[in-house]
Write a protein that holds these residues in place. Structure first.
Motif, PDB file in Angstrom:
ATOM      1  N   MET A   1       1.167  -1.334  -0.180  1.00  0.00           N
ATOM      2  CA  MET A   1      -0.249   0.326  -0.066  1.00  0.00           C
ATOM      3  C   MET A   1       0.279   1.250  -0.314  1.00  0.00           C
ATOM      4  O   MET A   1       1.753   1.112   0.629  1.00  0.00           O
ATOM      5  N   SER A   2       0.597   2.131  -0.409  1.00  0.00           N
ATOM      6  CA  SER A   2       1.343   3.548  -1.008  1.00  0.00           C
ATOM      7  C   SER A   2       1.521   3.733   0.515  1.00  0.00           C
ATOM      8  O   SER A   2       0.230   4.007   0.871  1.00  0.00           O
ATOM      9  N   GLU A   3       2.107   5.597   0.213  1.00  0.00           N
ATOM     10  CA  GLU A   3       1.665   6.469   1.396  1.00  0.00           C
ATOM     11  C   GLU A   3       0.919   7.040   2.008  1.00  0.00           C
ATOM     12  O   GLU A   3       0.738   7.320   2.740  1.00  0.00           O
ATOM     13  N   PHE A   4       0.094   7.714   1.280  1.00  0.00           N
ATOM     14  CA  PHE A   4      -0.578   8.081   1.121  1.00  0.00           C
ATOM     15  C   PHE A   4      -2.415   7.607   1.632  1.00  0.00           C
ATOM     16  O   PHE A   4      -2.881   7.695   2.296  1.00  0.00           O
ATOM     17  N   ALA A   5      -2.293   6.111   0.845  1.00  0.00           N
ATOM     18  CA  ALA A   5      -3.136   5.856   1.308  1.00  0.00           C
ATOM     19  C   ALA A   5      -3.111   4.694   2.766  1.00  0.00           C
ATOM     20  O   ALA A   5      -3.347   4.740   3.427  1.00  0.00           O
ATOM     21  N   LYS A   6      -1.883   4.589   3.197  1.00  0.00           N
ATOM     22  CA  LYS A   6      -1.440   4.264   4.530  1.00  0.00           C
ATOM     23  C   LYS A   6      -2.021   5.863   4.864  1.00  0.00           C
ATOM     24  O   LYS A   6      -2.847   5.523   6.418  1.00  0.00           O
ATOM     25  N   MET A   7      -1.693   6.270   5.519  1.00  0.00           N
ATOM     26  CA  MET A   7      -2.557   7.531   5.854  1.00  0.00           C
ATOM     27  C   MET A   7      -3.422   8.327   5.787  1.00  0.00           C
ATOM     28  O   MET A   7      -4.414   8.009   7.003  1.00  0.00           O
ATOM     29  N   THR A   8      -4.243   8.042   5.009  1.00  0.00           N
ATOM     30  CA  THR A   8      -5.932   8.256   4.850  1.00  0.00           C
ATOM     31  C   THR A   8      -6.187   7.027   5.363  1.00  0.00           C
ATOM     32  O   THR A   8      -7.575   6.490   5.289  1.00  0.00           O
ATOM     33  N   GLU A   9      -5.838   5.813   5.842  1.00  0.00           N
ATOM     34  CA  GLU A   9      -6.275   3.992   5.527  1.00  0.00           C
ATOM     35  C   GLU A   9      -7.438   3.826   4.589  1.00  0.00           C
ATOM     36  O   GLU A   9      -8.546   3.410   4.584  1.00  0.00           O
ATOM     37  N   ALA A  10      -6.813   4.335   3.214  1.00  0.00           N
ATOM     38  CA  ALA A  10      -7.450   4.448   1.962  1.00  0.00           C
ATOM     39  C   ALA A  10      -8.049   3.015   1.547  1.00  0.00           C
ATOM     40  O   ALA A  10      -7.565   1.773   2.389  1.00  0.00           O
TER      41      ALA A  10
END
Length: 89
Positions: A1-10
């Motif tokens: 999972m990408s950094e942005f997806a992890k940060m936003t719990e996508a």
């Protein structure tokens, strides 16, 4: 999972990418449709991995759309759609 997806719990759910945004002490929930991710961020299909890749590519525009929505009241999920990503003329 990408950094942005992890940060936003996508997460991919039912044709949408659903994510959360932490704004001070408030957690707001958002979703973006597969159609919007295909139209604006180059998702080649509607699989979870393709949509999450497009979500990462759209990070800057998605962040901008979220910030613009923070002043609007919500009692549930805020949907970000085509109108949130179209260029302003």
């Amino acid at each position: 999972m990408s950094e942005f997806a992890k940060m936003t719990e996508a997460k991919y759910e039912e044709g949408y990418i659903r994510f959360v945004w932490n704004n001070n002490d408030e957690k707001r929930r958002y979703e973006i449709s597969a159609d919007a991710l295909q139209q604006f961020f180059g998702a080649q299909g509607a699989t979870g991995s393709e949509l999450l890749d497009a979500f990462e590519r759209g990070r800057d525009k998605i962040t901008s759309a979220v910030r613009q929505s923070l002043n609007m009241p919500t009692d549930g999920v805020t949907e970000l759609g085509s109108g949130d990503f179209e260029p302003n003329d």
